[in-house]
Design a protein around this motif. Structure first.
Motif, mmCIF file in Angstrom:
data_model
loop_
_atom_site.group_PDB
_atom_site.id
_atom_site.type_symbol
_atom_site.label_atom_id
_atom_site.label_comp_id
_atom_site.label_asym_id
_atom_site.label_seq_id
_atom_site.Cartn_x
_atom_site.Cartn_y
_atom_site.Cartn_z
ATOM 1 N N LYS A 1 -4.472 0.348 -5.835
ATOM 2 C CA LYS A 1 -4.503 1.410 -4.842
ATOM 3 C C LYS A 1 -4.616 0.800 -3.444
ATOM 4 N N THR A 2 -3.915 1.427 -2.491
ATOM 5 C CA THR A 2 -3.909 0.923 -1.120
ATOM 6 C C THR A 2 -4.099 2.075 -0.143
ATOM 7 N N ASN A 3 -4.358 1.722 1.112
ATOM 8 C CA ASN A 3 -4.593 2.733 2.145
ATOM 9 C C ASN A 3 -3.319 3.211 2.824
ATOM 10 N N LYS A 4 -2.181 2.679 2.421
ATOM 11 C CA LYS A 4 -0.936 3.139 3.025
ATOM 12 C C LYS A 4 -0.682 4.605 2.661
ATOM 13 N N GLY A 5 -0.047 5.319 3.585
ATOM 14 C CA GLY A 5 0.140 6.753 3.373
ATOM 15 C C GLY A 5 1.523 7.155 2.941
#
Length: 378
Positions: A147-151
């Protein structure tokens, strides 16, 4: 009896008002009429037809609602926490083939977790209530582990194949190299059983070279998918970069190239990867350059528009149009027609209704459900 008559009259007045504002659009083969089924939806993303004629609709902001007789319900209770950021949120929804027996649905969403968010597929039982409904027994069937913080680039659409297996599309989360990592769900089409287990005939079922649930790889951001009864196969539509939006026919174990090959360019104008072709990578069935920003894909099957039988219908976010791709009896794509330009806004999803009418979702703060029917000569 009086109360029933009042309700019936109110319903008739409502739909009469909708039809009074109906617009007629001429297309290459047929004239179509539009009506607004419902509005005031917050960026609706996916919809499913319920047996009683109502619609189950997701809003990217995190709510699921039931639309019946033009009325939008209160949020369905029991939806899991959603990371509603950027392109993420509550995404697709479909009914299980045995919905009438057990009320089971499948839905996708951006699942929050350590490191940010990733696409997940879940199942649950939809329990109808007086004011809407509730989800019972939510089970996560597939989840993007990294999981990553990119939107951006979550995907994702769900397709239930005729054999009951589930396909779900996963975007590469804005990190293009993940689309070529076979130990990562990102940039993939997954294929699983209805209970989340891996089918024994998946191309990587042994898990040695790739995650066992992976069906195909090298996808960028597939936001449309459907089962094609003409070719008896899965079809997807995905976003390219600057150009290179693609329709693909994902086959078991195949690699569709992103970012090694692409018909688009980087947003900087630079070449992407090796160009448009390379050994070991599949070609799209069709591509757009410049991009149309496609989302939502349906194969037309119905009696209302026999002229469109077997054709592909694709929503366009960028040009606010419905694209019809004419196909022959073998499923080969021929000409393209663009319909409804700027009539309703960004088209997020396209579905064919039980009666053969076509339903559209508009991706707006005041999102609408639009129904297209055959216009009759007066």
């Amino acid at each position: 009896m009086r109360r029933k008559m009042v309700i019936a009259l109110a319903s008739a007045l409502y739909f009469g008002a909708q039809m009074a504002h109906a617009e007629i659009f001429k297309t290459d083969k047929v004239s179509i009429s539009s009506e607004t089924v419902a509005h005031n939806l917050a960026h609706p993303w996916g919809m499913a037809f319920l047996p009683d004629g109502s619609l189950l609709v997701t809003e990217r902001t995190g709510n699921m609602r039931i639309v019946k007789d033009g009325q939008v319900s209160a949020p369905v209770a029991g939806v899991p926490e959603v990371a509603a950021k950027g392109q993420g949120g509550l995404l697709d929804v479909v009914l299980a083939p045995d919905f009438t027996e057990n009320g089971r649905i499948y839905f996708t969403f951006s699942e929050p977790g350590k490191g940010g968010a990733g696409t997940a597929l879940a199942s649950a039982k939809l329990v109808r209530t007086e004011n809407g409904g509730a989800l019972d027994g939510v089970i996560i069937l597939a989840s993007m582990h990294k999981k990553t913080n990119k939107g951006q680039h979550f995907g994702s659409r769900i397709v239930v194949a005729p054999d009951g297996k589930l396909f779900v599309t996963m975007g590469e989360r804005g990190d293009r190299q993940r689309a070529q990592d076979f130990k990562d769900e990102a940039g993939s089409v997954l294929r699983i059983n209805a209970d989340g287990t891996t089918p024994a005939d998946n191309p990587f079922a042994d898990g040695e070279k790739a995650l066992p649930q992976i069906w195909s790889k090298g996808h960028r951001n597939p936001q449309g998918a459907t089962w094609d009864p003409v070719t008896q196969s899965l079809l997807t539509v995905e976003h390219g970069a600057q150009g290179g939006d693609e329709i693909n026919q994902p086959r078991a174990g195949k690699n569709y190239g992103w970012p090694v090959i692409s018909y688009g360019k980087d947003y900087s104008g630079a070449k992407i990867g090796k160009g448009t072709k390379a050994a070991g990578y599949e070609q799209p069935l069709y591509y757009w350059d410049p991009s149309i920003a496609p989302s939502g894909l349906a194969v037309y099957q119905g009696k209302m528009f026999p002229e469109w039988q077997g054709d592909l219908l694709v929503g366009s976010l960028k040009f606010a149009t419905l694209v019809r791709l004419d196909r022959d009896e073998h499923g080969k794509i021929g000409s393209e027609e663009r319909l409804l330009k700027d009539a309703f806004g960004r088209i997020r999803d396209v579905r064919v209704g039980p009666d053969g009418s076509v339903y559209l979702l508009t991706d707006e703060a005041d999102g609408k459900i639009i129904r297209l029917t055959r216009a009759h000569a007066s």
